[in-house]
Write a protein that holds these residues in place. Structure first.
Motif, short mmCIF file in Angstrom:
data_model
loop_
_atom_site.label_atom_id
_atom_site.label_comp_id
_atom_site.label_asym_id
_atom_site.label_seq_id
_atom_site.Cartn_x
_atom_site.Cartn_y
_atom_site.Cartn_z
N SER A 187 -4.98 2.54 -3.35
CA SER A 187 -3.64 1.85 -2.95
C SER A 187 -3.69 2.05 -1.22
O SER A 187 -3.38 1.02 -0.43
CB SER A 187 -2.35 2.25 -3.56
N THR A 188 -3.91 3.25 -0.86
CA THR A 188 -3.93 3.60 0.52
C THR A 188 -5.04 2.63 1.24
O THR A 188 -4.66 2.08 2.36
CB THR A 188 -3.99 5.02 0.70
N ALA A 247 2.80 1.39 -3.34
CA ALA A 247 1.82 1.82 -4.60
C ALA A 247 1.59 3.00 -4.41
O ALA A 247 1.42 3.83 -5.57
CB ALA A 247 0.87 0.77 -4.60
N THR A 248 0.99 3.67 -3.27
CA THR A 248 0.58 5.29 -2.93
C THR A 248 1.63 5.82 -3.59
O THR A 248 1.50 6.96 -3.99
CB THR A 248 0.34 5.29 -1.57
N ALA A 304 -3.88 6.06 -6.31
CA ALA A 304 -3.06 6.18 -5.16
C ALA A 304 -4.18 6.19 -3.80
O ALA A 304 -3.69 5.60 -2.88
CB ALA A 304 -2.40 7.69 -5.08
N THR A 305 -5.22 6.64 -3.99
CA THR A 305 -6.20 6.51 -2.88
C THR A 305 -6.74 5.11 -2.69
O THR A 305 -6.75 4.76 -1.39
CB THR A 305 -7.55 7.33 -3.37
N GLY A 344 0.83 -1.41 -0.07
CA GLY A 344 0.09 -0.01 0.13
C GLY A 344 0.92 1.32 -0.02
O GLY A 344 0.41 2.12 -0.73
N ALA A 368 -6.52 0.01 0.17
CA ALA A 368 -6.23 -1.47 0.00
C ALA A 368 -5.10 -1.73 0.76
O ALA A 368 -5.14 -2.97 1.39
CB ALA A 368 -5.60 -1.81 -1.18
N PHE A 370 2.15 6.15 -7.30
CA PHE A 370 0.95 6.84 -7.96
C PHE A 370 0.89 8.41 -7.54
O PHE A 370 0.78 8.90 -8.80
CB PHE A 370 -0.47 6.11 -7.62
N LEU A 371 1.30 8.43 -6.42
CA LEU A 371 1.46 9.93 -6.07
C LEU A 371 2.36 10.49 -7.01
O LEU A 371 2.30 11.73 -7.47
CB LEU A 371 1.64 10.24 -4.55
#
Lengths: 197, 521
Positions: free
Chosen positions: B328-329, A167-168, B325-326, A164, B331, A171-172
């Protein structure tokens, strides 16, 4: 904020907050699932922070709406930054100003910006500033690092919370990379288009 | 010429030839018209894109999950890594989801992401529809797209519902049985519906395969089809636009060629492209384009915005990455539907807490509040109408029906392409606020056991209060909103004598439009 807006918002919040308050009384805490490490080397439940083991559908509802509002707020901030960054200050140049400089002496835009029913009404060339190079360089490195960590996690312990975070971050970084490119290296173009019906 | 330059030239040549080859077969140039489509740069207009990208993420994560999921309720022995179930005979569907979650790298993360994307999909469609409703963007000529959007909202809920039961765990299977009971409660055709959607009496061996088929093929194809229609209508009708602050100057007036050299270059080239003069001045005028007049702030025959490519495409990429991103956070840190906690479906048992997904909680609320006298048998024909049918099928159908026909209730003869200020639409905004409150209070009723627990009383105490609140609060709030907004319109009328458009819910007059919108977003 206008008085009428306040009234409408208060009426909605007056029901929304009680609904969320009730919805959050979902699942009581429970024991964590035990993984038999003789079967797998993965550690999907290994954690960075302590989080609930399960959520009731009502709790999921609250969380997803908070997340959506947060996403919209972030998107609004980023979108406004993108729009503001590519436009000159009001005091310097105005929309559609004939004095907008273009560095390379090339063409404005692409052929599809101009059709019989569409034309360019605003153009500001990209600033190509050094800070844009630095921002994009830094964000590119960051995206690569997070991607590498994400892949490395797959090859090792496959911990979900780490996935998490990585990935965050990835993607950010990609989102902000796009923002930086838009803000510093993409000309701002607006077109007007006849509706035709 | 260096070797790198030669390679670059060669690559360009190959690319050009490949494009030409493809263009000859598919007429790619005809698609260029779309690439310049104007997207008004409004923040709230991006809600639809969030929904669209959620659907894309659902497809991608669903493909991953579909590779490992077994849509079968036959018992198999569990040999995975979850300690408490090792050696047990359990339904294959449940076992396969345990396998995805705990034994496949990425499995838990992707499964959670799929779940959160499903919830965000429904929520973003809801918020998108609220934006369209309150800004009046459904008005003529966009009624058809509102109806299509309503269908999409229903299908999104259907997709989430059919996916909910697939792991065949105790909680989901019990909650899904509510849907089965509603399906068979429909007079005359109930049994047929039960067989068609659930494969007969729930849960049967045909239930999971049937729901799986609906979840991974029928409903996604229907959503994709309606999304295509939604987008096609959008392309044809073009976006609505928020009221403009000022006139938009025409290129012939404000960005006309100032450099003679540039002008000559442009005219002689006769390409129709905007040209930048050597003197570094933007030159976008051609003979063709100079003829265009300024776009007046009230001229809705023209839409002004960012071109689809490259500017709007970049904005969309940001929306896509931030949505990822949202998710992913969420999950990474928050479980959703943790089936190992609930265990496999046990037909002999009932979980302590039963409730549907949050977006169906209002329907559950109707079921909990409806009195038993709403069950009756129609004389002569002898058809039984149950309270389950009234609360779980008829009333939700009326709500969705009301949403679908709303543009024909708030009907406008004239085409409207500017969004309206909600504060300038007293009765429409009042109806919207009342409707939201109605759904919220019904949702609280769906959680009446949680409410009772929170305040320390039984459901027999809270139910009458919720029933009264469901009937009174939305109506009262609607009247308050109408009174306040109508009073505001009257004040405006006193100020400038122009409220005709406001009173009938139309686009507010130009003079009072811009500041209101800018104040309230």
């Amino acid at each position: 904020m206008r008085r009428e807006t306040i009234v409408v918002v208060c009426l909605l919040v007056a029901v929304l907050l009680p609904m969320w308050f009730v919805a959050l009384h979902g699942e009581p805490p429970s024991e964590e699932i035990e993984i038999d490490q003789s079967v797998t080397e993965m550690r999907p439940l290994q954690e960075i922070v302590d989080t609930p083991n399960k959520l009731a559908p009502s709790q999921v509802g609250v969380i997803v709406w908070v997340a959506l509002f947060g996403l919209v707020a972030l998107l609004t901030a980023v979108h406004r930054f993108m729009n503001d960054a590519v436009r000159p200050d009001d005091g310097e140049q105005t929309a559609g100003d004939a004095e907008s400089p273009v560095a390379d002496g090339g063409q404005v835009g692409l052929p599809w910006l101009w059709t019989d029913d569409r034309w360019v009404v605003e153009y500001h060339d990209a600033s190509d500033a050094m800070e844009g190079i630095l921002a994009m360089g830094g964000l590119t490195v960051l995206a690569i690092v997070f991607a590498a960590l994400f892949t490395g996690e797959y090859l090792t312990l496959a911990r979900t919370q780490y996935f998490g975070v990585y990935a965050t971050g990835m993607f950010l970084s990609l989102a902000l990379l796009t923002v930086a490119y838009y803000a510093w290296f993409m000309p701002h173009v607006e077109v007007a288009e006849r509706r035709g019906h | 010429m260096s070797r790198i330059d030669r390679l670059a030239d060669r690559a360009t040549e190959v690319g050009t030839r490949a494009y030409d080859w493809t263009d000859q077969r598919f007429d790619l140039d005809s698609g260029r018209e779309f690439l310049g489509k104007a997207f008004p740069a409004e923040d709230s207009f991006l809600l639809g894109e969030i929904a669209l990208f959620c659907f894309l993420i659902l497809i991608l994560t669903g493909l991953f999950l579909g590779m490992f999921f077994e849509p079968s309720t036959s018992d198999v022995e569990y040999e995975g890594s979850v300690d408490r179930y090792q050696g047990e005979e359990m339904p294959e569907a449940f076992v396969s989801v345990l396998h995805i979650t705990y034994d496949i790298p990425f499995g838990m993360f992707i499964r959670r992401m799929h779940h959160w994307a499903a919830h965000l999909f429904v929520a973003s469609i809801g918020l998108h529809m609220l934006r369209v409703f309150f800004t009046g963007a459904y008005r003529n000529p966009r009624e058809p797209n509102w109806v299509v959007g309503t269908g999409l909202a229903g299908l999104a809920m259907g997709a989430a519902y059919t996916g909910y039961a697939l792991p065949f765990d105790e909680f989901a299977a019990t909650a899904t049985s509510i849907g089965y009971n509603l399906a068979i409660s429909v007079p005359v055709v109930g049994d047929v519906l039960g067989k068609a959607f659930f494969g007969g009496e729930f849960p049967s061996s045909a239930t999971i395969p049937r729901l799986y088929f609906l979840h991974v093929l029928v409903i996604p194809v229907a959503i994709a089809g309606l999304l295509g229609v939604h987008m096609a209508i959008l392309l044809r009708q073009k976006h609505t636009e928020a009221p403009r602050d000022d006139d938009v100057p025409a290129p012939g007036e404000a960005t006309v060629v100032e450099s003679e050299t540039a002008a000559e270059s442009n005219v002689s080239g006769d390409t129709g492209d905007p040209v930048v003069g050597d003197g570094g001045v933007t030159a976008v005028g051609t003979d063709d384009h100079r003829g265009r007049s300024t776009v007046d702030r009230d001229d809705d025959s023209v839409v002004v915005g960012l071109p689809a490519f490259p500017n709007q495409a970049a904005v969309s990429a940001v929306v896509f990455f931030l949505t990822l991103a949202t998710l992913s956070t969420l999950a990474g840190f928050l479980p959703v539907h943790n089936i190992a906690e609930y265990g496999p479906n046990n037909p002999a048992g009932t979980p302590e807490l039963i409730m549907p997904d949050w977006f169906l909680m209002w329907v559950y609320g109707f079921l909990k509040l409806l009195p038993s006298w709403t069950s009756f048998t129609v004389p002569v024909v002898g058809i039984h109408v149950s309270a389950e049918f009234v609360g779980g099928v008829l009333m939700p159908a009326l709500v969705f029906g009301a949403i679908a026909v709303w543009p024909f209730v708030d009907y406008h003869d004239e085409s409207t392409h500017f969004t309206a200020n909600p504060l300038a639409r007293p009765w429409q905004t009042a109806v919207g606020v009342a409707a939201i409150q109605f759904v919220m209070i019904a949702s609280i009723a769906g959680m009446n056991n949680l409410l009772g627990r929170a305040v320390g009383v039984g459901t027999e105490v809270v139910n009458p209060i919720l029933t009264v609140a469901l009937l009174v609060v939305p109506v009262g709030s609607g009247l308050v909103v109408y009174r306040v907004l109508r009073g505001s319109a009257a004040d405006t009328d006193g100020d400038d004598g122009d409220t005709d458009a406001v009173a009938d819910g139309g686009t507010p007059a130009a003079d009072d439009r811009a500041p209101e919108v800018s104040d309230d977003g």
